[in-house]
Scaffold this motif. Structure first.
Motif, mmCIF file in Angstrom:
data_model
loop_
_atom_site.group_PDB
_atom_site.id
_atom_site.type_symbol
_atom_site.label_atom_id
_atom_site.label_comp_id
_atom_site.label_asym_id
_atom_site.label_seq_id
_atom_site.Cartn_x
_atom_site.Cartn_y
_atom_site.Cartn_z
ATOM 1 N N ASN A 258 0.711 -0.944 0.216
ATOM 2 C CA ASN A 258 0.043 0.533 0.001
ATOM 3 C C ASN A 258 1.263 1.195 0.047
ATOM 4 N N VAL A 259 0.385 2.421 -0.899
ATOM 5 C CA VAL A 259 1.481 3.066 -0.691
ATOM 6 C C VAL A 259 0.580 4.901 -1.259
ATOM 7 N N THR A 260 0.812 5.495 -0.208
ATOM 8 C CA THR A 260 -0.292 6.797 -0.143
ATOM 9 C C THR A 260 0.215 7.793 -0.691
ATOM 10 N N VAL A 273 -8.735 2.477 -0.339
ATOM 11 C CA VAL A 273 -9.847 0.856 -0.696
ATOM 12 C C VAL A 273 -8.714 0.191 -0.941
ATOM 13 N N ARG A 274 -7.507 0.050 -0.869
ATOM 14 C CA ARG A 274 -6.646 -0.894 -1.599
ATOM 15 C C ARG A 274 -6.559 -1.709 -0.236
ATOM 16 N N LEU A 275 -6.434 -0.820 0.396
ATOM 17 C CA LEU A 275 -6.584 -1.481 2.013
ATOM 18 C C LEU A 275 -7.239 -2.157 1.803
ATOM 19 N N ILE A 285 -0.603 -7.118 4.357
ATOM 20 C CA ILE A 285 -0.490 -5.633 3.123
ATOM 21 C C ILE A 285 1.016 -5.315 4.003
ATOM 22 N N ILE A 286 2.013 -4.587 3.397
ATOM 23 C CA ILE A 286 3.090 -3.464 3.686
ATOM 24 C C ILE A 286 2.619 -2.440 3.253
ATOM 25 N N SER A 287 3.038 -1.574 4.261
ATOM 26 C CA SER A 287 2.340 -0.103 3.873
ATOM 27 C C SER A 287 3.447 0.526 3.905
ATOM 28 N N ASP A 288 3.195 1.989 3.952
ATOM 29 C CA ASP A 288 3.635 2.904 4.029
ATOM 30 C C ASP A 288 3.547 3.457 5.292
#
Length: 367
Positions: A258-260, A273-275, A285-288
């Motif tokens: 996930n990239v914001t 929404v992708r989260l 999930i790996i997110s910023d």
């Protein structure tokens, strides 16, 4: 408030998910409202770039109607707008300022704004560069629904003059987003249209790990990426992935990224929404990192990264048991709190509270 409401939305696009995330957000919310028994109409500007890429031509959860000009909207859809209990205008509607003025003159029910781009909108308003919403128009709305929560809600009220600001986050459709039987193909994937202010993070968290781990497989799905990007040989590209393919796409990944956008990070409390989609599909999930993330996904349900090394360590060292347990917790959380029906209930509750306040004022005045 009546049991069944007539609700009209004017939004960027419902019919096409090409190059925008608005369609997915609207589809989840409108389907949820339909499941709760409300009558929903969506009015969409008929433009060629969406007309040529429509992946939802005849929805079974709402009436979908098109207009080609603002004058046509005023002439052909006036009765629909006048008779609606609720009219909701979304962000980035073409000629949005003119649309808002016309709809405000016709609407006899509650008039609301749904900002799916709140940090972007507020920056544009501050720079006097917003063509879909005028600062003067914000007080027109009974409720300003915001894709971002947290402190931005106070800004909307205190700085921008919103009469009432409420969060209305994106959601997921469990019937569409669930684990499939597709075998895992990629170690890490990303789904998103190209955005200049996301690219540096995508480079750091996916392309750089791909270069360091040539024996692993990666994927990036989304349109409008520049031709000069240097994609590593082990990164597969998918130019466009319609919503119908999202569940299989997530199910084929060991992890998803996930990239914001920078504006969303600055505002905080702005989940993509992708989260929710990935979590509903049982994909880890790996997110910023951004303010408010833990209010949606506690640490036990998601990984966060600050640098490429973090991603490499997760991909190379975490056991399958730990990875899947984390994904299961995230899935349970999303299905309990972030479905289209859950979001539709929040929407109706906010409207009900508004009507109750008006009723109380009327009773007080009569007394």
């Amino acid at each position: 408030m009546t049991t069944q409401l007539d609700i009209v939305f004017l939004g960027l696009s419902l019919s096409s998910s090409w190059g925008n995330g608005h369609a997915t957000t609207f589809r989840g919310l409108l389907k949820g409202l339909h499941e709760l028994g409300h009558r929903v109409t969506f009015l969409e500007r008929d433009v060629p770039w969406y007309a040529n890429h429509r992946d939802l031509r005849d929805p079974d959860f709402c009436a979908l109607r098109y207009y080609e000009t603002v004058l046509e909207l005023q002439g052909d859809h006036a009765r629909c707008l006048e008779q609606a209990d609720i009219v909701v205008i979304g962000s980035f509607v073409p000629e949005g300022r003119a649309v808002i003025d016309i709809v405000a003159s016709l609407c006899k029910g509650q008039l609301c704004f749904y900002d799916i781009d709140t940090p972007v909108t507020l920056a544009k308003l501050s720079a006097d560069d917003c063509d879909y919403l005028g600062w003067r128009q914000i007080p027109y709305f009974d409720i300003y629904f915001s894709f971002a929560g947290g402190p931005v809600l106070n800004d909307l009220a205190q700085t921008f003059g919103a009469r009432r600001a409420e969060p209305l986050y994106c959601s997921v459709d469990p019937e569409r987003h669930h684990r499939t039987a597709d075998p895992v193909r990629w170690d890490l994937g990303y789904l998103g249209t190209y955005s200049g202010d996301r690219q540096a993070t995508l480079d750091a968290f996916l392309l750089e790990p791909a270069r360091r781990m040539p024996d692993r497989r990666f994927v990036v799905a989304g349109s409008q990426y520049p031709s000069d990007i240097d994609w590593p040989d082990n990164v597969e590209r998918i130019e466009h992935l319609p919503p119908a393919g999202h569940a299989a796409f997530y199910s084929r990944q060991r992890y998803t990224l996930n990239v914001t956008r920078r504006s969303m990070i600055a505002a905080g409390w702005s989940p993509s929404v992708r989260l929710f989609e990935a979590a509903a599909c049982g994909t880890p999930i790996i997110s910023d990192r951004w303010p408010g993330l833990d209010s949606f996904f506690p640490a036990s349900t998601i990984h966060t990264a600050k640098k490429p090394d973090d991603v490499v360590v997760i991909l190379s060292r975490e056991s399958a048991r730990t990875r899947l347990a984390m994904a299961d917790r995230a899935r349970e959380l999303v299905l309990a709190s972030h479905t289209g029906v859950a979001r539709a209930r929040e929407f109706i509750t906010a409207l009900t509270q508004k009507e109750a306040e008006v009723l109380d004022l009327d009773i007080g005045s009569a007394a």
